[in-house]
Design an enzyme around this catalytic site. Structure first.
Site, PDB file in Angstrom:
ATOM      1  CD  GLU A   1     -17.148 -37.543  35.422  1.00 49.97           C
ATOM      2  OE1 GLU A   1     -16.815 -36.349  35.374  1.00 49.97           O
ATOM      3  OE2 GLU A   1     -16.778 -38.308  36.320  1.00 49.97           O
TER       4      GLU A   1
HETATM    5  C1  NOJ Z   1     -15.205 -34.736  37.141  1.00 48.46           C
HETATM    6  C2  NOJ Z   1     -15.369 -35.615  38.347  1.00 48.46           C
HETATM    7  O1  NOJ Z   1     -15.024 -36.920  37.997  1.00 48.46           O
HETATM    8  C3  NOJ Z   1     -16.775 -35.606  38.923  1.00 48.46           C
HETATM    9  O2  NOJ Z   1     -16.763 -36.302  40.125  1.00 48.46           O
HETATM   10  C4  NOJ Z   1     -17.277 -34.196  39.078  1.00 48.46           C
HETATM   11  O3  NOJ Z   1     -18.573 -34.178  39.625  1.00 48.46           O
HETATM   12  C5  NOJ Z   1     -17.239 -33.519  37.717  1.00 48.46           C
HETATM   13  N1  NOJ Z   1     -15.880 -33.482  37.245  1.00 48.46           N
HETATM   14  C6  NOJ Z   1     -17.772 -32.094  37.717  1.00 48.46           C
HETATM   15  O4  NOJ Z   1     -16.898 -31.273  38.410  1.00 48.46           O
END
Ligand code: NOJ
Length: 547
Positions: free
Chosen positions: A414
């Site tokens: 991410e």
């Molecule tokens: C981490 C989380 O895993 C994800 O679900 C979320 O959208 C992002 N942070 C952004 O807040």
């Protein structure tokens, strides 16, 4: 309730006040170098991500059971505007459309999560398996593979079956380890012939701290000073058990990898000449990413967590530490249970030492760390209140992972930036800047020798952003949530990310500037389309019912 922009202004004001008390700090000490033109290693995997509850919708369709997020979001006052994920992006009904968007981007991989209660409604495998849920993920996986997109699957992205929460207290209870293992085993059995990258948990830090300590997330418990540690302890054991299950029962046949996705902000000492600040910054990272990574790579919690929480527990008159401990057998069972590490990273903080009193009444994960977090008011913060763009922190975090855990194989799971609710602009120049600078710092980290194999932009679509509802948009594609068909529109960042992918990096300044210019030019067309669609749906809404 204050509008988000107003909250943000107050926030900056408070932070500036905080900063003025950190007298020694010289911002100019942090010069972080220039842009690096070059390419990523051949075979580097580019992707985008999502999670089940945030995008699927269909919360009660086709035999799905309730998750803790279904129940939590339906309680008034828990989520901005009382939004829910009931229909969200309707991803459950839009496999073909969304894979089409991924093809448009030329993604190498797509990261998504499997909803546990969609497969096992109560969470207990012997109760009932929902074949319609299996069918949905089969279709998604097959369609990805037909389009040469590698699926990377997370088993737990926060949507625990509600029944397990009610009956056992969720992650507060050790019985989750076996139930989760059964669920994972079912996924290996049904999907493992096609899935080669598994992640047990996504961001367990958030599950533990926000779910069981502050209560901002489901299940909303406020067990300060103990709840997060206990939840994390069970999550780490569950992770290890699932890794062993795969290792002993499936690996030889399926030849996949099992990792975990950990999130971590970078913590930089406020004063890099001050030993106390240096130690506080290290503590910040150890209490965050290290809390989970150290047991998984080295068999036990970071020494600094054991020391700080142990000492405070004694001062609070407790017989044992609030941080649970692993037995020698558990340590060796947990150590080494990671074929690759998923890293989720968004932002950075400056850290300074700050003692917090050890009173029992105020004990919490946050006060246990004895530090204060600061930000530079000049850091851009286009979206979420907590998300400041500080690209150089990413390179530091990646190097930290390399040096602490023996240079593991890393997939960035991410990384991305949101925008505020009112800024529904498709010309997201600031997101282009964020992706450009963060992926460039990742490239520098690879040149430093960090073993990063892939990058996942967060996220493919705008979606339900947990307690923030739909007020924060992380997507490369804009989703019109007011339209029941949930149409998707490309933001300018789609064009830019696509170029990074097709060049596998950054060829030269002139070209990269050109990408940016073109991306911003084309997005105005999408903006017009969106505006026209809005006008039409508004006109329809305003037509008298009798017509
Ligand atoms: C981490 C989380 O895993 C994800 O679900 C979320 O959208 C992002 N942070 C952004 O807040």
């Amino acid at each position: 309730m204050l509008p988000r922009c107003a909250i943000s202004v107050c926030h900056v004001f408070v932070l500036v006040l905080c900063l003025s008390s950190a007298e020694d700090f010289d911002w100019t000490k942090n010069d972080h170098g220039s842009f690096y033109y070059g390419t990523f290693p051949a075979g580097f995997s580019w992707g985008a991500g999502s999670s089940a509850y945030q995008t699927e919708g269909a919360w009660d369709k086709d035999g799905k059971g309730l998750s803790i997020w279904d129940v939590f979001s339906h309680k008034k006052g828990k989520i901005q505007q009382n939004d829910t994920g009931d229909s969200s992006c309707e991803g459950y009904h839009k496999i073909k459309d969304d894979v089409g968007l991924m093809k448009e981007l030329k993604l190498n991989h797509y990261r998504f999560s499997i909803s546990w209660p969609r497969l096992i409604p109560t969470g207990i495998k012997s109760d009932h398996i929902n074949e319609k849920g299996i069918q949905y993920y089969n279709e998604l996986i097959d369609h990805l593979l037909e389009n040469k997109i590698t699926p990377i699957v997370t088993l737990y992205h926060w949507d625990l079956p509600q029944f397990l929460q009610e009956r056992y207290g969720g992650w507060q209870n050790i019985s989750m380890v076996n139930h989760f293992n059964e669920f994972a085993n079912l996924c290996f059995e049904r999907f493992g012939n096609r899935i080669k990258y598994w992640m047990t948990f996504n961001n367990p830090w958030s599950v533990a701290v926000e779910g069981y300590e502050t209560g901002e997330h489901a299940p909303g418990l406020r067990l300060r000073g103990t709840g997060a540690y206990k939840a994390a302890h069970h999550i780490i054991k569950a992770h290890a058990k699932v890794w062993h299950t795969y290792d002993t029962q499936w690996r030889a046949k399926q030849k996949g990898l099992v990792g975990i996705s950990l999130s971590g902000d970078w913590g930089e000492p406020v004063d890099i000449t001050n030993q106390k600040d240096i130690e506080a910054a290290e503590r910040y990272v150890q209490f965050y990413l290290g809390w989970f990574a150290t047991p998984i790579f080295h068999g036990d919690y970071p020494q600094v967590m054991k020391d700080f929480i142990g000492r405070k527990s004694v001062q609070q008159g407790l017989g044992t530490s609030r941080l649970p401990s692993f037995s020698p057998q558990e340590k060796s069972y947990i150590k080494g249970t990671c074929d690759f590490l998923g890293v989720g990273h968004f932002t950075t903080r400056y850290i300074t030492q700050k003692n917090h009193p050890s009173a029992r009444s105020s004990s919490s994960y946050f006060t246990d760390r004895d530090l204060a977090e600061l930000v530079d008011p000049r850091w851009p913060d286009p979206g979420s209140e907590w998300l400041y763009s500080v690209p150089w922190g990413f390179r530091r975090l990646l190097n930290f992972v390399k040096s602490q855990y023996g240079n593991p194989m890393i997939y960035v799971t991410e990384n991305g930036v949101s925008e505020k609710m009112l800024c529904t602009e498709l010309c997201d120049d600031w997101r282009i800047q964020y992706f450009k600078d963060y992926t460039n710092e990742m490239l520098k980290a690879i040149k430093d020798g960090v073993n990063v194999k892939g990058y996942t932009a967060w996220s493919l679509l705008d979606k339900f952003e947990w307690d923030e509802g739909y007020s924060e948009r992380f997507g490369l594609y804009y989703v019109d949530f007011r339209n029941k068909n949930k149409p998707r529109y490309p933001k300018a960042s789609v064009q830019f990310y696509k170029r990074i992918i097709s060049s596998n990096g950054f060829p030269n300044q002139r070209e990269v500037e050109n990408w940016r210019r073109k991306a911003v030019e084309t997005c105005s067309t999408s903006n017009q389309l969106l505006a026209a669609a809005r006008r039409t749906s508004k006109e329809h809404a305003e037509l008298p019912k009798t017509l």
